[in-house]
Design a protein around this motif. Sequence first.
Motif, PDB file in Angstrom:
ATOM      1  N   UNK A  68       0.774  -1.163  -0.053  1.00  0.00           N
ATOM      2  CA  UNK A  68      -0.150   0.004  -0.073  1.00  0.00           C
ATOM      3  C   UNK A  68       0.814   1.174   0.050  1.00  0.00           C
ATOM      4  N   UNK A  69       0.539   2.211  -0.682  1.00  0.00           N
ATOM      5  CA  UNK A  69       1.089   3.600  -0.745  1.00  0.00           C
ATOM      6  C   UNK A  69       1.453   3.977   0.760  1.00  0.00           C
ATOM      7  N   UNK A  70       2.392   4.665   0.926  1.00  0.00           N
ATOM      8  CA  UNK A  70       3.033   5.251   2.104  1.00  0.00           C
ATOM      9  C   UNK A  70       3.268   4.109   3.220  1.00  0.00           C
ATOM     10  N   UNK A  71       3.112   2.936   3.003  1.00  0.00           N
ATOM     11  CA  UNK A  71       3.364   2.010   3.975  1.00  0.00           C
ATOM     12  C   UNK A  71       4.742   1.573   4.116  1.00  0.00           C
TER      13      UNK A  71
END
Length: 200
Positions: free
Chosen positions: A87-90
Amino acid sequence: DNWRQRSNGALDASAEAVVRVWKAAAAQQRLPTPEETAGAVAAVRQAHWRLDTAAGTAERLDTTPIALNSFAKSYIASRAGTAAMQQDGVTGVVVNLGGDLVVRGPVAERVSIADPLSDAENGRPIAQLLVKDRAVATSGNYRRGVSIGGRWYSHIVDPRTGLPVDHIVSATVVAPDASDAGALATAFNVLRPEEAERVG
């Protein structure tokens, strides 16, 4: 099949056949008969499926019950961790699924190992581990099982003998792969320590 072979039969998904014999006998407050135990062990020793790796299929060959609980929870935790990391940002994730943990990314997680001899679920841990980019699984004979005639019998059975195991109270495994950690934690409850050293 891989873990069945590597553990010399100590870890077997069809051990559920033995577990069911013990549960049925416990419901009647008696020990399983030697015939019942031998029948369950014979069922475990059969070939249960035929795998076609090219087609990606499995064909059941018998009706022996199968339970993948030794490593299914770890596998699910691993898949959840992988999905979260995409997931984006993880950048890091810790997945705790009923005591089976997966730590991914640059995070480090302090994991408490429960004292298997403590009466309290939230008792003082016997150890703490600092885990980074690994999976942790614990298996033990201290929470589940059956009582027959005032004696406690573990839910962990040796599929080779048809008997509950009680020589190991708990085993915790840290491994890169979550399914391996879960499988080994259960196998290490069945095997003697000297056997376990050869499997790991």
